[in-house]
Write a protein that holds these residues in place. Structure first.
Motif, PDB file in Angstrom:
ATOM      1  N   GLU A  20      20.461 -80.189 -33.304  1.00  0.00           N
ATOM      2  CA  GLU A  20      21.638 -79.140 -32.819  1.00  0.00           C
ATOM      3  C   GLU A  20      22.465 -79.068 -32.575  1.00  0.00           C
ATOM      4  N   LYS A  23      24.849 -80.584 -34.398  1.00  0.00           N
ATOM      5  CA  LYS A  23      25.316 -79.710 -35.643  1.00  0.00           C
ATOM      6  C   LYS A  23      25.907 -79.061 -34.817  1.00  0.00           C
ATOM      7  N   ARG A  24      26.033 -78.172 -33.502  1.00  0.00           N
ATOM      8  CA  ARG A  24      26.653 -77.450 -33.026  1.00  0.00           C
ATOM      9  C   ARG A  24      28.397 -77.625 -32.675  1.00  0.00           C
ATOM     10  N   PHE A  39      26.604 -69.639 -35.710  1.00  0.00           N
ATOM     11  CA  PHE A  39      25.395 -70.973 -36.017  1.00  0.00           C
ATOM     12  C   PHE A  39      24.431 -69.710 -35.097  1.00  0.00           C
ATOM     13  N   ASN A  41      20.294 -71.307 -35.013  1.00  0.00           N
ATOM     14  CA  ASN A  41      19.441 -72.371 -35.362  1.00  0.00           C
ATOM     15  C   ASN A  41      19.227 -73.278 -35.831  1.00  0.00           C
ATOM     16  N   GLY A  42      20.631 -73.458 -35.437  1.00  0.00           N
ATOM     17  CA  GLY A  42      21.381 -75.931 -36.309  1.00  0.00           C
ATOM     18  C   GLY A  42      21.646 -75.195 -37.503  1.00  0.00           C
ATOM     19  N   HIS A  43      22.182 -73.776 -37.901  1.00  0.00           N
ATOM     20  CA  HIS A  43      22.557 -73.206 -38.811  1.00  0.00           C
ATOM     21  C   HIS A  43      23.522 -72.394 -39.372  1.00  0.00           C
ATOM     22  N   VAL A  45      25.699 -70.082 -40.688  1.00  0.00           N
ATOM     23  CA  VAL A  45      25.664 -68.488 -41.415  1.00  0.00           C
ATOM     24  C   VAL A  45      27.127 -67.542 -41.319  1.00  0.00           C
ATOM     25  N   ASN A  89      22.937 -70.174 -29.563  1.00  0.00           N
ATOM     26  CA  ASN A  89      22.891 -69.890 -30.573  1.00  0.00           C
ATOM     27  C   ASN A  89      24.380 -69.741 -30.220  1.00  0.00           C
TER      28      ASN A  89
END
Length: 212
Positions: A20, A23-24, A39, A41-43, A45, A89
């Motif tokens: 994660e 990815k961040r 960003f 929880n790893g996604h 948006v 996040n």
């Protein structure tokens, strides 16, 4: 602590958090000034366009807070495009406020900002679940002392403050109609709740702020 496979679960969680984090960092490298994204929880948006009543409320709240804070030299106010970087996040709240001791550290080229003292989220159909869910929990977990959830359709504000003992938000009240909204973190800030939604009432409240 009684689960036999606790070490394995911890190792899995650590691997997931390392991925994660990777990815961040990619998110930070990709993010540009003209992109509105968060960003969570790893996604990544992406933020969708909003209805007129949403951006009207955001603009009204921002104009009142910004004018009051600048006049009284209380800190800084940002709207929508300021990326706040929390422990896990990254969010772009609709409106946020930092007290002077935090704001004094900001630089002109800065793009990532610390947890504010006040966050305002204006509900829309696409964001209501997040605003009342993960953001509600995460803002409290990161010590954001005051949180307003604004409903532009029904024209009310849910005002929450952080309980120092529980580390969770407690509802101060739901402000609606002819009531006045009094900020806990912005010293002396008090406006009619109607001024957040109605532009004529907003101009009157703004005039009062500037003339006092």
């Amino acid at each position: 602590m009684e689960i036999p496979n606790l070490p394995q679960l911890i190792e899995q969680a650590q691997r997931a958090l390392r991925e994660e984090s990777r990815k961040r960092n990619e998110f930070y490298a990709w993010l540009k000034e003209d992109v509105k994204a968060e960003f969570i929880n790893g996604h990544v948006v992406m933020q969708s366009p909003v209805k007129e009543r949403h951006w009207t409320a955001v603009g009204n709240i921002h104009s009142l807070l910004r004018a009051y804070v600048i006049k009284n030299k209380l800190g800084r106010v940002a709207s929508e495009k300021a990326l706040i970087t929390l422990k896990r996040n990254d969010y772009e709240p609709d409106v946020c406020f930092w007290k002077q001791e935090k704001a004094a550290q900001f630089t002109a080229e800065q793009m990532k900002f610390p947890a504010p003292d006040l966050v305002v989220e204006v509900l829309s159909k696409g964001t209501a679940r997040t605003d009342r869910g993960i953001k509600f929990t995460d803002y409290a977990a990161n010590g954001i002392a005051e949180y307003w959830i604004v409903n532009p359709g029904k024209r009310f504000v849910e005002q929450y403050t952080l309980d120092a003992q529980t580390g969770e938000y407690a509802l101060v009240g739901t402000v609606i109609g002819s009531d006045e909204l009094t900020a806990q973190q912005v010293a002396g800030f008090r406006v009619p709740v109607l001024s957040l939604f109605d532009e004529a009432a907003n101009m009157q409240a703004l005039s009062t702020i500037l003339s006092n």
